[in-house]
Design a protein around this motif. Structure first.
Motif, mmCIF file in Angstrom:
data_model
loop_
_atom_site.group_PDB
_atom_site.id
_atom_site.type_symbol
_atom_site.label_atom_id
_atom_site.label_comp_id
_atom_site.label_asym_id
_atom_site.label_seq_id
_atom_site.Cartn_x
_atom_site.Cartn_y
_atom_site.Cartn_z
ATOM 1 N N THR A 119 57.710 54.923 8.820
ATOM 2 C CA THR A 119 57.786 55.345 7.424
ATOM 3 C C THR A 119 59.090 54.993 6.728
ATOM 4 O OG1 THR A 119 58.619 57.544 8.018
ATOM 5 C CG2 THR A 119 56.214 57.267 7.881
ATOM 6 N N ASN A 120 60.137 54.625 7.473
ATOM 7 C CA ASN A 120 61.441 54.333 6.895
ATOM 8 C C ASN A 120 61.811 55.405 5.862
ATOM 9 O OD1 ASN A 120 63.842 53.057 6.231
ATOM 10 N ND2 ASN A 120 62.856 51.578 4.882
ATOM 11 N N PRO A 121 61.948 56.659 6.302
ATOM 12 C CA PRO A 121 62.199 57.742 5.354
ATOM 13 C C PRO A 121 63.598 57.662 4.757
ATOM 14 C CG PRO A 121 62.481 58.536 7.579
ATOM 15 C CD PRO A 121 61.988 57.115 7.683
ATOM 16 N N SER A 122 63.800 58.429 3.690
ATOM 17 C CA SER A 122 65.137 58.541 3.123
ATOM 18 C C SER A 122 65.994 59.361 4.088
ATOM 19 C CB SER A 122 65.070 59.231 1.760
ATOM 20 O OG SER A 122 64.672 60.583 1.926
ATOM 21 N N LEU A 123 67.288 59.335 3.879
ATOM 22 C CA LEU A 123 68.181 60.098 4.746
ATOM 23 C C LEU A 123 67.891 61.603 4.688
ATOM 24 C CD1 LEU A 123 70.107 58.881 6.682
ATOM 25 C CD2 LEU A 123 71.950 59.181 5.042
ATOM 26 N N PRO A 124 67.681 62.185 3.500
ATOM 27 C CA PRO A 124 67.320 63.615 3.470
ATOM 28 C C PRO A 124 66.008 63.917 4.196
ATOM 29 C CG PRO A 124 68.079 62.933 1.305
ATOM 30 C CD PRO A 124 67.952 61.680 2.150
ATOM 31 N N GLN A 125 65.044 63.002 4.105
ATOM 32 C CA GLN A 125 63.783 63.203 4.819
ATOM 33 C C GLN A 125 64.012 63.148 6.329
ATOM 34 O OE1 GLN A 125 61.605 60.020 2.941
ATOM 35 N NE2 GLN A 125 60.463 61.435 1.622
ATOM 36 N N ALA A 126 64.839 62.217 6.787
ATOM 37 C CA ALA A 126 65.157 62.128 8.217
ATOM 38 C C ALA A 126 65.894 63.375 8.678
ATOM 39 C CB ALA A 126 65.991 60.880 8.493
ATOM 40 N N LEU A 127 66.770 63.873 7.845
ATOM 41 C CA LEU A 127 67.479 65.116 8.168
ATOM 42 C C LEU A 127 66.480 66.259 8.324
ATOM 43 C CD1 LEU A 127 70.887 66.041 7.165
ATOM 44 C CD2 LEU A 127 69.196 67.746 6.556
ATOM 45 N N GLY A 128 65.497 66.310 7.440
ATOM 46 C CA GLY A 128 64.442 67.325 7.535
ATOM 47 C C GLY A 128 63.607 67.168 8.786
ATOM 48 N N ILE A 129 63.282 65.929 9.138
ATOM 49 C CA ILE A 129 62.521 65.675 10.364
ATOM 50 C C ILE A 129 63.308 66.166 11.570
ATOM 51 C CG2 ILE A 129 61.692 63.831 11.898
ATOM 52 C CD1 ILE A 129 60.937 62.257 9.313
ATOM 53 N N GLY A 130 64.601 65.853 11.594
ATOM 54 C CA GLY A 130 65.446 66.297 12.695
ATOM 55 C C GLY A 130 65.586 67.806 12.762
ATOM 56 N N PHE A 131 65.742 68.437 11.603
ATOM 57 C CA PHE A 131 65.891 69.893 11.571
ATOM 58 C C PHE A 131 64.624 70.581 12.068
ATOM 59 C CE2 PHE A 131 65.590 74.015 9.388
ATOM 60 C CZ PHE A 131 66.747 74.609 9.886
ATOM 61 N N ILE A 132 63.480 70.149 11.575
ATOM 62 C CA ILE A 132 62.205 70.729 12.023
ATOM 63 C C ILE A 132 62.016 70.494 13.522
ATOM 64 C CG2 ILE A 132 59.686 70.588 11.803
ATOM 65 C CD1 ILE A 132 61.090 71.998 9.451
ATOM 66 N N SER A 133 62.346 69.296 13.979
ATOM 67 C CA SER A 133 62.229 68.992 15.411
ATOM 68 C C SER A 133 63.095 69.929 16.240
ATOM 69 C CB SER A 133 62.641 67.543 15.688
ATOM 70 O OG SER A 133 61.801 66.653 15.030
ATOM 71 N N GLY A 134 64.333 70.106 15.812
ATOM 72 C CA GLY A 134 65.243 70.997 16.536
ATOM 73 C C GLY A 134 64.774 72.434 16.539
ATOM 74 N N MET A 135 64.306 72.897 15.391
ATOM 75 C CA MET A 135 63.824 74.285 15.292
ATOM 76 C C MET A 135 62.612 74.512 16.195
ATOM 77 S SD MET A 135 65.711 76.121 13.345
ATOM 78 C CE MET A 135 64.687 77.506 12.903
ATOM 79 N N THR A 136 61.724 73.536 16.263
ATOM 80 C CA THR A 136 60.527 73.723 17.087
ATOM 81 C C THR A 136 60.844 73.608 18.576
ATOM 82 O OG1 THR A 136 59.948 71.391 16.804
ATOM 83 C CG2 THR A 136 58.921 72.955 15.315
ATOM 84 N N LEU A 137 61.950 72.951 18.914
ATOM 85 C CA LEU A 137 62.323 72.849 20.323
ATOM 86 C C LEU A 137 63.004 74.109 20.854
ATOM 87 C CD1 LEU A 137 63.660 69.200 20.669
ATOM 88 C CD2 LEU A 137 61.651 70.188 21.757
ATOM 89 N N VAL A 138 63.561 74.913 19.974
ATOM 90 C CA VAL A 138 64.300 76.102 20.423
ATOM 91 C C VAL A 138 63.439 77.008 21.307
ATOM 92 C CG1 VAL A 138 65.471 78.223 19.642
ATOM 93 C CG2 VAL A 138 66.015 76.028 18.578
ATOM 94 N N PRO A 139 62.236 77.384 20.891
ATOM 95 C CA PRO A 139 61.449 78.292 21.747
ATOM 96 C C PRO A 139 60.995 77.682 23.074
ATOM 97 C CG PRO A 139 60.467 78.144 19.539
ATOM 98 C CD PRO A 139 61.564 77.136 19.614
ATOM 99 N N SER A 140 60.798 76.352 23.099
ATOM 100 C CA SER A 140 60.281 75.736 24.321
ATOM 101 C C SER A 140 61.384 75.109 25.174
ATOM 102 C CB SER A 140 59.247 74.666 23.968
ATOM 103 O OG SER A 140 59.859 73.600 23.273
#
Length: 192
Positions: A65-86
């Protein structure tokens, strides 16, 4: 009774037709991150090495998708948040910072490769997955080193080599899955 009926307003529905681009990248991102979280949760640890499926999945998404930098930041943040419980680590919250760093660096790397006309380079997904994992793993293990008060030599000679092995594994997963996911992502364009 007639006065009450006159006061009722008739609401017309507005139909919004989806565009070709739409927000399909959001759906693909959500689907791949969900798959990554499930695989991350159920994957066994073999000799201290477990692929980080989430990094592989967001590396695929960022390559597609070649996202914008803010979109990539959001992808990373969501990824990190979802990894916390597991997370199977001693400091699960480190996943948030590490995944944000990994996704942002992956995005910058993909943008750099596209800028120098490497969009069709077959190894682009492998390199993106490898580098994203190295950055994410490096940040995560450094946070872990600080939290646990480990010596620098343990981080450098014990933790980073494991990160490198997982980086190669994740790069390979990204490379192998990129083609099938790309075909799924662009299926509508090919049908038209």
């Amino acid at each position: 009774m007639e006065a009450a009926e006159k006061e009722k307003k008739i609401v017309t529905l507005t139909e919004v037709k989806p565009t070709q681009d739409g927000y399909r990248w959001v759906a693909i991102t959500a689907m791949l991150l969900a798959i990554g979280i499930i695989l991350h949760t159920v994957s066994p640890n073999v000799g201290g090495v477990t692929p980080n499926w989430t990094i592989a999945m967001y590396s695929i998404v960022i390559n597609l998708t070649n996202p914008s930098l803010p979109q990539a930041l959001g992808i990373g943040f969501i990824s990190g948040m979802t990894l916390v419980p597991s997370s199977k680590s001693a400091f699960p919250l480190g996943n948030i910072a590490s995944e944000v760093c990994g996704a942002v660096v992956c995005c910058l790397l993909v943008k750099a490769m596209l800028a120098v006309k490497l969009e069709k380079w077959r190894l682009r997904p492998f390199i993106a997955g490898l580098v994203a994992t190295m950055v994410s793993g490096g940040v995560f293990t450094f946070i872990l080193k600080i939290v646990l008060g480990l010596p620098f030599s343990v981080w450098l000679y014990a933790m980073l080599p494991v990160v490198a092995v997982i980086g190669v594994l994740n790069g390979s997963i990204t490379f192998l899955l990129y083609g099938p996911v790309r075909r799924l992502f662009f299926v509508q364009e090919e049908d038209n």
